[in-house]
Design an enzyme around this catalytic site. Structure first.
Site, short mmCIF file in Angstrom:
data_model
loop_
_atom_site.label_atom_id
_atom_site.label_comp_id
_atom_site.label_asym_id
_atom_site.label_seq_id
_atom_site.Cartn_x
_atom_site.Cartn_y
_atom_site.Cartn_z
CD GLU A 144 -2.03 2.25 1.30
OE1 GLU A 144 -1.24 2.88 0.56
OE2 GLU A 144 -2.67 2.78 2.20
CD GLU A 153 2.58 7.44 0.10
OE1 GLU A 153 2.75 6.23 0.36
OE2 GLU A 153 1.74 8.15 0.65
#
Length: 715
Positions: A144, A153
Site C-alpha cells: 500500500e 510515494e
C-alpha cells in the site's frame, strides 16, 4: 534537551524554527499521520482482504509454500490478513520506527508473532538470503505504497527493487494492477487556480504579465477531493481515457515513460485541465476493484467510499487551447519515478501544412514567470475572485484621496497596484521576498504600459536589491534601495513621507492557521512611526469566528479504530493518542473545509476581535463563553476562521461565505484553510439548547499565537 520544530510565527511574519521539547518532531509526525483514515476505509480493507485470500489460494493451488512480502506494512493489518488466509510466513517492512514498533505490538497481541517478522527498514535496503533480513524470497507481494498520484510515494522504485532482489519469479501481487484514467475538460473554476485573469479597476484593465500567460506552471499535482467540485463547473471535452496500467506481478521499471490516448473531441471549448484518478485491480481477472473515482461518476453519490489518503488529481495543461467538436486530439502523460504530467496535441492542420510528427512526450512543466512559485493554486483562485476583488476596490475607493500615500503590507498582493490605478499620489509595497517584489512589478507594468516611464532606467538600477516597491500614479518607478523588514523600515525609505493609508488583505505565504494573518497587526505596530496621526488602516479590524460542526467524513482522520476487519489495532490508537496528548490535541489544525462537508450544530459566533487601528497590546486578550447546540447530531469539533472588516460596512470572510442552511449546511471559502479543533470524543446532541460547546480562547501577544480549549457542558 530542546529541539527546533517548524512553525509559522505571526509576530515574525515568517516560518521559523521554534524551540520545543526534543520529542516535538516525533509526536508531531505521529499525531498528523492520519492512520485512522486508512483503517476506517472499509472498502479498501475489504478488497485488499479479498485479493489476499485469492493470491494465497493461487499459490497453494500450485503446491508452493506461501511467503509474503508486505512493503509499507503500517499496522501490520495486511500481513495479518495474509496469515489468516493461509500464508506460511510474512516479512512485513516498515521504515518509520514508531510505526514498526506499534506493528510488532499489534502482531503480538493478535497472536501472529511466530509467522510475521517486522523489518524496520526501507524496502530498498532489505536483503534476502541465509544472512539477510529475509531468509527466503517471497512469492506474494502486498503493498500500500500509493498516493493520490499513484506513484508519488516511490511505489515504482520499491517494486523495481523488490522484483530484482526480494521476490521469486513468477509471483503474485496484491494489488495485481493499477490503471490511471484521465479526462480533458474546460473549467474556468479550476483554470483560475493556474492563471491570473484580467481585472477591471475604475474603468482600467489590469492584465496578467505575458510571461505568466506563457508559463507552463509548476511541476506538482493538485490533489483535491474532486467529489466536491460540481460537474456543473467543468465541461468534458473528451471521453474518460485509459492512460496506462502497471502490472505489479511482473518486473516494474521506474524509468521515464510516455503513454498517449487518441480521441475525438465531444464538443468544442477551451482545453485547460486534465482530471485524473486510478483504480486498483486486486486480482488478475479484475473482479475485485478498488476505485478512486469521484462520487459524481457513481449512479448515486452516496455509493462512493470516502478517502482522504487517496484523492483525485488535477493537472493544468501548459497552455489553454481551443478545440473544435469532432477534432482529433492526443492526450499524452509522461511519468518519471515519482510524478506525472500531461500534454495535449491537436491533429487538425491546414492543407499545405507538413504532416504531423509522431506524438512527442510533453516536457516537464517548469515555472519561468515566478508567479507559480509565489502564488499557490488557492492563492491564484483568491486573486481571481471578482466578488472579493470588488470588496477591496470598494473599500479603497472609500478611503483614497488624491494626496494619499499608501503602504501595502501583504505577500504578493495586488492591492498596491489597485491603489496605483485608482490615483493614489504614491504607493509603496513592502514585500517579504525579492521574487514576490519582482512579480508585482511585472503586474504593475501591465497597467503602466505606454505611460511616462522616463525614470525607468535609473529606477531599475536602484531596485536591484530592494524589497520595497514604489508605484507612482500614471507612471511606474522602481523600488528604493532598501533591504529591510517592516520593523526596520524608517521614514528615510519613504522619502520623508508619512503614510496616510496602510493596507493589507492580509495574506502571508507563511500562514498555516487563520490567525497567522495577524502578522499584519505586528507589522502595523512596527510601522506606527511612519503613519500619519489620522492614517487609515485597512482592514481596520479582524475577528475570530467559530462554529461547532458535525463532519460527514473528516472525523475519521482522528477517530480511534479499535478493531479493524476483526484484528485488534488498539496499540496504534494508543500511540497516536499519546502523541496527540503531547500537544496536538490542544491545538487546531488547518483544513480546506470546502473539500470536507460538514453541518453546523451550533450558531456561529465571534469569539475574539483584533483592532488594527491600535497597536498590538502588551497583555493577553482572553475570551470565554459557550455555544448552545441548536441542531440534533454528533459534534466532532469546532471550525475556526477569520473575518476582516475592511471598513465599517465592508467585510471579507476567509471561512463561511454564506448563511448556514436550515439543516446546518455550510458553504466555505475555497481560498483559505480554516482551523479545525477536534473534540477528544464526539458528542451526541439533541439540539434542544441545554448542552453547549464551551470555549476558552487567549491571544498571547508575546508568542503571536492563539491558544484555545473547547469542551462540552451539559445539564
Amino acid at each position: 534537551m530542546a529541539a527546533f520544530c517548524g512553525g509559522s510565527v505571526p509576530s515574525a511574519g515568517a516560518s521559523e524554527r521554534v524551540e520545543e521539547s526534543e520529542e516535538c518532531d516525533y509526536h508531531q509526525e505521529i499525531a498528523r499521520s492520519c492512520y485512522a483514515d486508512m483503517l476506517h476505509d472499509h472498502d479498501r480493507n475489504k478488497k485488499y482482504y479479498e485479493g489476499i485470500r485469492a493470491a494465497v489460494a493461487r499459490v497453494k493451488a500450485r503446491g508452493e509454500r506461501v511467503v509474503v512480502l508486505d512493503i509499507g506494512t503500517g499496522t501490520g493489518l495486511l500481513s495479518m490478513m495474509a496469515v489468516t488466509a493461509g500464508a506460511d510466513f510474512c516479512y512485513a517492512v516498515e521504515v518509520f520506527k514508531p510505526t514498526a514498533e506499534a506493528a510488532r505490538r499489534i502482531v503480538q497481541k493478535n497472536g501472529f508473532s511466530e509467522k510475521i517478522k517486522i523489518i524496520n527498514k526501507h524496502s530498498t535496503d532489505v536483503t534476502a538470503g541465509a544472512d539477510g533480513d529475509m531468509q527466503e524470497k517471497a512469492n506474494v507481494v502486498i503493498t500500500e505504497l500509493f498516493d493520490t498520484e499513484l506513484i508519488g510515494e516511490g511505489a515504482l522504485p520499491s517494486y523495481e527493487h523488490a522484483h530484482r532482489n526480494l521476490l521469486q519469479e513468477p509471483c503474485e501481487a496484491v494489488p495485481h494492477r493499477a490503471t490511471v484514467y484521465a479526462q480533458l475538460v474546460e473549467s474556468p473554476l479550476l483554470w483560475s487556480w493556474a492563471q491570473l485573469r484580467p481585472v477591471e479597476v475604475e474603468g482600467a484593465r489590469l492584465a496578467a504579465p505575458p510571461a505568466v500567460g506563457r508559463c507552463a506552471g509548476v511541476h506538482s499535482v493538485c490533489d483535491i477531493q474532486l467529489s466536491q467540485v460540481s460537474p456543473h463547473s467543468f465541461t468534458p471535452l473528451g471521453p474518460l481515457c485509459t492512460m496506462f496500467s502497471v502490472d505489479f506481478s511482473k518486473p516494474v521499471s521506474s524509468a521515464p515513460q510516455s503513454h498517449t490516448s487518441r480521441f475525438v473531441a465531444r464538443c468544442g471549448g477551451r482545453a485547460q485541465v486534465v482530471l485524473s484518478w486510478w483504480d486498483l485491480d486486486m486480482d488478475p481477472g479484475g473482479s475485485v476493484v478498488c476505485s478512486m473515482a469521484p462520487s459524481w461518476t457513481y449512479p448515486e453519490a452516496r455509493m462512493a467510499p470516502w478517502r482522504d489518503h487517496w484523492m483525485q488529481s488535477v493537472y493544468f495543461l501548459p497552455a489553454e487551447s481551443g478545440v473544435a467538436e469532432s477534432e482529433e486530439l492526443s492526450l499524452t502523460v509522461r511519468r518519471d519515478d515519482y510524478s506525472l504530467w500531461y500534454g495535449l496535441r491537436r491533429h487538425s492542420q491546414q492543407a499545405d501544412a507538413p504532416p504531423p510528427l509522431a506524438d512527442a512526450p510533453p516536457p516537464r512543466p517548469c515555472c519561468t514567470c515566478q508567479a507559480h512559485l509565489v502564488w499557490t493554486r488557492p492563492r491564484f483562485g483568491e486573486l481571481n475572485d471578482r466578488r472579493r476583488t470588488e470588496s477591496y476596490v470598494s473599500a479603497l475607493r472609500s478611503v483614497l484621496k488624491e494626496d494619499s500615500v499608501c503602504l501595502g503590507v501583504s505577500d504578493g498582493s495586488l492591492l498596491p497596484v489597485f491603489a496605483h490605478m485608482m490615483g493614489a499620489k504614491k504607493v509603496y509595497a513592502l514585500e517579504n521576498s525579492r521574487m514576490s517584489k519582482q512579480l508585482i512589478e511585472q503586474v504593475n507594468e501591465q497597467r503602466s504600459f505606454g505611460s511616462n516611464n522616463n525614470n525607468n532606467n535609473n529606477s531599475s538600477r536602484d531596485a536591484a536589491h530592494s524589497h520595497l516597491q514604489v508605484l507612482e500614479a500614471n507612471s511606474m518607478e522602481g523600488g528604493v534601495e532598501l533591504e529591510v523588514r517592516a520593523e526596520q523600515l524608517s521614514s528615510g525609505g519613504l522619502a520623508g513621507k508619512q503614510v496616510s493609508v496602510l493596507m493589507g488583505e492580509p495574506y502571508f505565504s507563511t500562514s498555516l492557521l487563520p490567525w497567522h494573518s495577524l502578522t499584519f497587526w505586528y507589522r502595523r505596530t512596527a510601522l506606527a512611526g511612519l503613519l500619519r496621526p489620522d492614517a487609515t488602516v485597512l482592514p481596520r479590524a479582524a475577528a475570530l469566528h467559530v462554529v461547532a460542526v458535525e463532519f460527514q467524513d473528516l472525523w475519521k482522520i482522528r477517530a480511534p479504530c479499535g478493531t479493524c476487519e476483526g484484528f485488534d489495532v488498539s496499540a496504534m490508537d494508543e500511540m497516536v493518542q499519546r502523541s496527540l496528548d503531547f500537544r496536538e490535541s490542544r491545538e487546531a489544525e488547518p483544513h480546506p473545509l470546502w473539500e470536507y462537508p460538514c453541518r453546523a450544530v451550533t450558531r456561529s459566533a465571534q469569539v475574539m476581535a483584533f483592532d488594527f487601528t491600535q497597536l498590538v497590546p502588551q497583555r493577553p486578550i482572553s475570551s470565554r463563553g459557550s455555544l448552545p447546540f441548536v441542531r440534533k447530531g454528533r459534534c466532532h469539533g469546532v471550525a475556526l476562521w477569520m473575518e476582516y472588516h475592511l471598513t465599517a460596512d465592508i467585510t471579507v470572510s476567509a471561512g463561511l461565505i454564506g448563511p448556514v442552511g436550515e439543516q446546518g449546511e455550510c458553504q466555505w471559502s475555497r481560498h483559505r484553510k480554516q482551523g479545525v479543533y477536534f473534540l477528544r470524543s464526539p458528542w451526541e446532541t439533541s439540539g434542544d439548547g441545554r448542552a453547549a460547546v464551551t470555549y476558552s480562547v487567549t491571544f498571547e501577544p508575546a508568542l503571536g499565537d492563539v491558544k484555545m480549549d473547547f469542551g462540552v457542558a451539559s445539564p
